[in-house]
Write a protein that holds these residues in place. Structure first.
Motif, PDB file in Angstrom:
ATOM      1  N   ARG A  29      -9.502   1.424  31.722  1.00 62.44           N
ATOM      2  CA  ARG A  29      -8.414   2.083  32.464  1.00 62.44           C
ATOM      3  C   ARG A  29      -8.902   3.333  33.177  1.00 62.44           C
ATOM      4  NH1 ARG A  29      -2.439   1.931  29.733  1.00 62.44           N
ATOM      5  NH2 ARG A  29      -2.361  -0.303  29.252  1.00 62.44           N
ATOM      6  N   ALA A  30      -9.835   4.051  32.526  1.00 59.63           N
ATOM      7  CA  ALA A  30     -10.323   5.305  33.109  1.00 59.63           C
ATOM      8  C   ALA A  30     -11.382   5.082  34.188  1.00 59.63           C
ATOM      9  CB  ALA A  30     -10.899   6.189  32.005  1.00 59.63           C
ATOM     10  N   GLY A  31     -11.863   3.874  34.297  1.00 61.82           N
ATOM     11  CA  GLY A  31     -12.904   3.589  35.275  1.00 61.82           C
ATOM     12  C   GLY A  31     -14.294   4.005  34.831  1.00 61.82           C
ATOM     13  N   THR A  32     -14.477   4.252  33.525  1.00 62.79           N
ATOM     14  CA  THR A  32     -15.782   4.701  33.021  1.00 62.79           C
ATOM     15  C   THR A  32     -16.509   3.615  32.228  1.00 62.79           C
ATOM     16  OG1 THR A  32     -14.613   5.644  31.115  1.00 62.79           O
ATOM     17  CG2 THR A  32     -15.176   7.140  32.939  1.00 62.79           C
ATOM     18  N   ALA A  33     -15.898   2.460  32.072  1.00 61.42           N
ATOM     19  CA  ALA A  33     -16.492   1.407  31.247  1.00 61.42           C
ATOM     20  C   ALA A  33     -17.813   0.906  31.819  1.00 61.42           C
ATOM     21  CB  ALA A  33     -15.513   0.243  31.098  1.00 61.42           C
ATOM     22  N   SER A  34     -17.994   0.994  33.108  1.00 57.39           N
ATOM     23  CA  SER A  34     -19.210   0.467  33.735  1.00 57.39           C
ATOM     24  C   SER A  34     -20.332   1.498  33.803  1.00 57.39           C
ATOM     25  CB  SER A  34     -18.895  -0.034  35.148  1.00 57.39           C
ATOM     26  OG  SER A  34     -18.420   1.037  35.959  1.00 57.39           O
ATOM     27  N   ARG A  35     -20.098   2.720  33.344  1.00 53.86           N
ATOM     28  CA  ARG A  35     -21.147   3.739  33.389  1.00 53.86           C
ATOM     29  C   ARG A  35     -22.363   3.302  32.569  1.00 53.86           C
ATOM     30  NH1 ARG A  35     -18.821   9.939  32.847  1.00 53.86           N
ATOM     31  NH2 ARG A  35     -17.943  10.072  34.955  1.00 53.86           N
ATOM     32  N   ARG A  36     -23.531   3.454  33.174  1.00 58.02           N
ATOM     33  CA  ARG A  36     -24.753   3.130  32.450  1.00 58.02           C
ATOM     34  C   ARG A  36     -24.879   4.052  31.246  1.00 58.02           C
ATOM     35  NH1 ARG A  36     -26.870  -1.702  32.887  1.00 58.02           N
ATOM     36  NH2 ARG A  36     -29.018  -1.761  32.151  1.00 58.02           N
ATOM     37  N   SER A  37     -25.206   3.475  30.079  1.00 58.06           N
ATOM     38  CA  SER A  37     -25.235   4.252  28.835  1.00 58.06           C
ATOM     39  C   SER A  37     -26.407   3.815  27.971  1.00 58.06           C
ATOM     40  CB  SER A  37     -23.935   4.055  28.041  1.00 58.06           C
ATOM     41  OG  SER A  37     -22.807   4.452  28.804  1.00 58.06           O
ATOM     42  N   VAL A  38     -26.907   4.758  27.185  1.00 55.50           N
ATOM     43  CA  VAL A  38     -27.945   4.458  26.202  1.00 55.50           C
ATOM     44  C   VAL A  38     -27.449   4.887  24.831  1.00 55.50           C
ATOM     45  CG1 VAL A  38     -30.312   4.873  25.436  1.00 55.50           C
ATOM     46  CG2 VAL A  38     -29.799   4.762  27.895  1.00 55.50           C
ATOM     47  N   PHE A  39     -27.364   3.931  23.925  1.00 55.94           N
ATOM     48  CA  PHE A  39     -27.027   4.202  22.529  1.00 55.94           C
ATOM     49  C   PHE A  39     -28.283   4.029  21.687  1.00 55.94           C
ATOM     50  CE2 PHE A  39     -22.825   3.438  24.165  1.00 55.94           C
ATOM     51  CZ  PHE A  39     -21.940   4.078  23.308  1.00 55.94           C
ATOM     52  N   GLU A 120     -29.347  -0.208  26.004  1.00 54.78           N
ATOM     53  CA  GLU A 120     -29.042   0.338  27.336  1.00 54.78           C
ATOM     54  C   GLU A 120     -28.280  -0.707  28.136  1.00 54.78           C
ATOM     55  OE1 GLU A 120     -31.224   2.112  31.352  1.00 54.78           O
ATOM     56  OE2 GLU A 120     -32.422   1.619  29.577  1.00 54.78           O
ATOM     57  N   SER A 121     -27.096  -0.321  28.581  1.00 54.77           N
ATOM     58  CA  SER A 121     -26.228  -1.241  29.330  1.00 54.77           C
ATOM     59  C   SER A 121     -25.054  -0.439  29.851  1.00 54.77           C
ATOM     60  CB  SER A 121     -25.730  -2.361  28.400  1.00 54.77           C
ATOM     61  OG  SER A 121     -24.911  -1.825  27.367  1.00 54.77           O
ATOM     62  N   SER A 122     -24.035  -1.123  30.319  1.00 54.10           N
ATOM     63  CA  SER A 122     -22.785  -0.422  30.607  1.00 54.10           C
ATOM     64  C   SER A 122     -22.201   0.064  29.291  1.00 54.10           C
ATOM     65  CB  SER A 122     -21.792  -1.367  31.293  1.00 54.10           C
ATOM     66  OG  SER A 122     -21.384  -2.392  30.391  1.00 54.10           O
ATOM     67  N   PHE A 123     -21.356   1.102  29.365  1.00 55.76           N
ATOM     68  CA  PHE A 123     -20.702   1.584  28.147  1.00 55.76           C
ATOM     69  C   PHE A 123     -19.941   0.448  27.479  1.00 55.76           C
ATOM     70  CE2 PHE A 123     -16.957   3.106  25.896  1.00 55.76           C
ATOM     71  CZ  PHE A 123     -17.521   4.028  25.024  1.00 55.76           C
ATOM     72  N   TYR A 326     -25.065   4.982  15.145  1.00 58.24           N
ATOM     73  CA  TYR A 326     -25.251   4.435  16.493  1.00 58.24           C
ATOM     74  C   TYR A 326     -24.604   5.430  17.444  1.00 58.24           C
ATOM     75  CZ  TYR A 326     -24.662   0.597  20.045  1.00 58.24           C
ATOM     76  OH  TYR A 326     -24.680  -0.234  21.154  1.00 58.24           O
ATOM     77  N   LYS A 327     -25.415   6.196  18.144  1.00 61.08           N
ATOM     78  CA  LYS A 327     -24.878   7.305  18.924  1.00 61.08           C
ATOM     79  C   LYS A 327     -25.247   7.195  20.404  1.00 61.08           C
ATOM     80  CE  LYS A 327     -23.063   9.229  15.349  1.00 61.08           C
ATOM     81  NZ  LYS A 327     -21.584   9.139  15.188  1.00 61.08           N
ATOM     82  N   LEU A 328     -24.300   7.579  21.239  1.00 61.55           N
ATOM     83  CA  LEU A 328     -24.548   7.676  22.674  1.00 61.55           C
ATOM     84  C   LEU A 328     -25.428   8.897  22.931  1.00 61.55           C
ATOM     85  CD1 LEU A 328     -23.851   6.630  25.549  1.00 61.55           C
ATOM     86  CD2 LEU A 328     -21.933   8.248  25.543  1.00 61.55           C
ATOM     87  N   VAL A 329     -26.588   8.689  23.545  1.00 60.67           N
ATOM     88  CA  VAL A 329     -27.524   9.798  23.766  1.00 60.67           C
ATOM     89  C   VAL A 329     -27.752  10.084  25.254  1.00 60.67           C
ATOM     90  CG1 VAL A 329     -28.719   9.447  21.573  1.00 60.67           C
ATOM     91  CG2 VAL A 329     -29.547   8.274  23.638  1.00 60.67           C
ATOM     92  N   SER A 330     -27.344   9.139  26.107  1.00 60.77           N
ATOM     93  CA  SER A 330     -27.519   9.346  27.543  1.00 60.77           C
ATOM     94  C   SER A 330     -26.513   8.469  28.276  1.00 60.77           C
ATOM     95  CB  SER A 330     -28.952   8.976  27.954  1.00 60.77           C
ATOM     96  OG  SER A 330     -29.160   9.219  29.329  1.00 60.77           O
ATOM     97  N   ARG A 331     -25.969   9.011  29.377  1.00 64.28           N
ATOM     98  CA  ARG A 331     -25.028   8.201  30.158  1.00 64.28           C
ATOM     99  C   ARG A 331     -25.078   8.634  31.616  1.00 64.28           C
ATOM    100  NH1 ARG A 331     -21.458  12.024  32.528  1.00 64.28           N
ATOM    101  NH2 ARG A 331     -20.586  13.378  30.916  1.00 64.28           N
ATOM    102  N   GLU A 332     -24.611   7.756  32.461  1.00 64.15           N
ATOM    103  CA  GLU A 332     -24.613   7.988  33.900  1.00 64.15           C
ATOM    104  C   GLU A 332     -23.567   9.043  34.256  1.00 64.15           C
ATOM    105  OE1 GLU A 332     -24.098   5.289  37.985  1.00 64.15           O
ATOM    106  OE2 GLU A 332     -23.696   4.442  35.994  1.00 64.15           O
TER     107      GLU A 332
END
Length: 445
Positions: A29-39, A120-123, A326-332
């Motif tokens: 809904r927020a439009g952030t689901a596709s942000r590149r992310s590294v967990f 590493e993928s989309s959130f 399992y933690k998010l450490v980097s994101r777009e």
């Protein structure tokens, strides 16, 4: 080994927590689901007093990843119970992981803050995998870590995994696999043998002896069915009498006897002496009965040939979880570049930025440090060993990490990894991690 079993795993997509999918809905809904992310998966600390951990379960994670699809029935459940809205159900209809996964080789030893697995993928794609990945790695690594300590205590005597009846039926299969990765020679679990090609063993329980009108009848029946190389259980009634009876019936080629109760050190010594006196120097002695690494160490001086381990193994020998997170450490970021992010909670802080790791070794090949580089690859001084391998690229799984081949590879990696640790790693007394973890910060963003 059974390289081509017909076993087919079930869908893994609902082996997750409710909030993974509600986070997905909110991000869509927020439009952030596709942000590149590294967990990243790591553990802040080892179980109290442990000197190293063992990573296990990666092959199972990868097998489950291939089955991480949402069936029509599952989607109907999510919709009918209003776990998520229609838009999220529509997203999940065609879910498939398309990103990258890399990490430590399965079987590798690890230490606090070792970057064990990176997704590493989309959130959206990485978020829904969290619970499944952690549930597999936390359990399997706990069992493998305990198993490794037991194998170290056993020295050159083989250990047999036999804890199926002390665990959930599927956890029993996972535990058997993890134990073999960490050096156990065999398992009693047939499903583990079927799925992963590991050696299975077993003979008879006390009930088989009690079924018959006499111990002699039971022994004769077992020998007739399984041959003289079998192992006879000799402590249902009187141990000395049973050993004499076993030798009388089977002769000098009797494969083994098993002790499952009493003072195992004293009993093993007396049984060994009796077997030798009766002309059976090659008949092996296997001991069971709630063994752990400390009991195995106590039996080191006893004339024991192998150990059967159950309850303490499948429960991690006092450490039933590896406490991995399992933690998010980097994101777009909004600019399109990757930005490090970190949790700052008291006692649970994480280090932002994608990690790279190597095992620093001295010129003799002995490990001295775990070097973790934040947003950069640490410099190899010539004797070091890189620790990260690629498992999944562009959603495609590399071959050799799953099934029987994956178990063999992980077992070899574990043996080599333990061999390069300082000798203190094998001590069972409580202590700090056998080598320190050094985190090299990255350049400022």
């Amino acid at each position: 080994m059974n390289e081509h079993s017909s076993w087919h795993p079930q869908p893994t997509s609902l082996l997750t927590d409710h909030y993974e999918l509600t986070m997905l809905q909110a991000a869509l809904r927020a439009g952030t689901a596709s942000r590149r992310s590294v967990f990243e998966v790591f553990s802040r600390r080892l179980p109290h007093g442990r000197r190293y951990g063992v990573l296990a379960g990666v092959g199972r994670v990868l097998e489950g990843l291939e089955q991480f699809r949402f069936t029509d029935e599952q989607l109907r459940f999510l919709r009918d119970t209003r776990v998520v809205d229609a838009a999220t159900v529509a997203y999940l209809e065609n879910f498939r992981f398309t990103g990258q996964i890399r990490g430590y080789a399965e079987g590798e030893t690890y230490f606090p803050h070792s970057p064990l697995l990176s997704v590493e993928s989309s959130f959206a794609e990485a978020c829904v995998l969290e619970t499944y990945i952690l549930s597999v790695l936390n359990f399997d690594s706990a069992v493998a870590s305990a198993a490794s300590r037991m194998v170290g205590a056993a020295g050159d005597r083989p250990c047999i995994e036999m804890g199926s009846r002390r665990a959930h039926e599927q956890a029993a299969v996972a535990a058997a696999r993890a134990a073999v990765v960490a050096g156990f020679e065999s398992t009693s679990n047939l499903e583990a043998g079927f799925r992963y090609g590991v050696r299975t063993v077993g003979t008879a329980a006390h009930s088989f002896t009690l079924l018959h009108d006499s111990e002699e009848q039971a022994f004769r029946a077992q020998l007739d069915a399984l041959g003289v190389s079998t192992t006879l259980l000799v402590d249902t009634y009187d141990v000395e009498r049973a050993v004499r009876l076993a030798v009388e019936i089977a002769g000098p080629d009797l494969g083994g006897v098993r002790l499952d109760s009493g003072d195992l050190v004293t009993q093993a010594a007396s049984v060994r002496a009796l077997l030798d006196k009766l002309g059976n120097p090659n008949t092996r002695i296997t001991v069971t009965s709630d063994l752990d690494e400390y009991a195995i160490a106590a039996l080191r001086a006893a004339p024991v040939d192998s150990y059967g381990v159950g309850t303490r193994l499948v429960t991690g020998s006092g450490a039933p979880t590896s406490s991995m997170v399992y933690k998010l450490v980097s994101r777009e970021g909004v600019s399109g570049t990757m930005e490090p992010v970190a949790k700052a909670s008291s006692g649970k802080a994480s280090v932002g930025g994608e990690k790279h790791a190597l095992r620093r070794r001295n010129p003799q090949g002995v490990a001295t440090h775990e070097i973790v580089g934040v947003s950069h690859t640490p410099q190899d001084d010539g004797d070091d060993r890189p620790l990260l391998v690629d498992y999944v690229t562009g959603g495609e799984l590399r071959e050799g990490f799953t099934g029987p081949a994956g178990v063999r590879r992980a077992r070899e990696r574990h043996a080599a990894s333990v061999a390069e640790l300082p000798r203190a790693a094998r001590r069972l007394s409580e202590g700090e991690p056998v080598i320190p973890t050094v985190i090299e910060p990255g350049t400022a963003h």
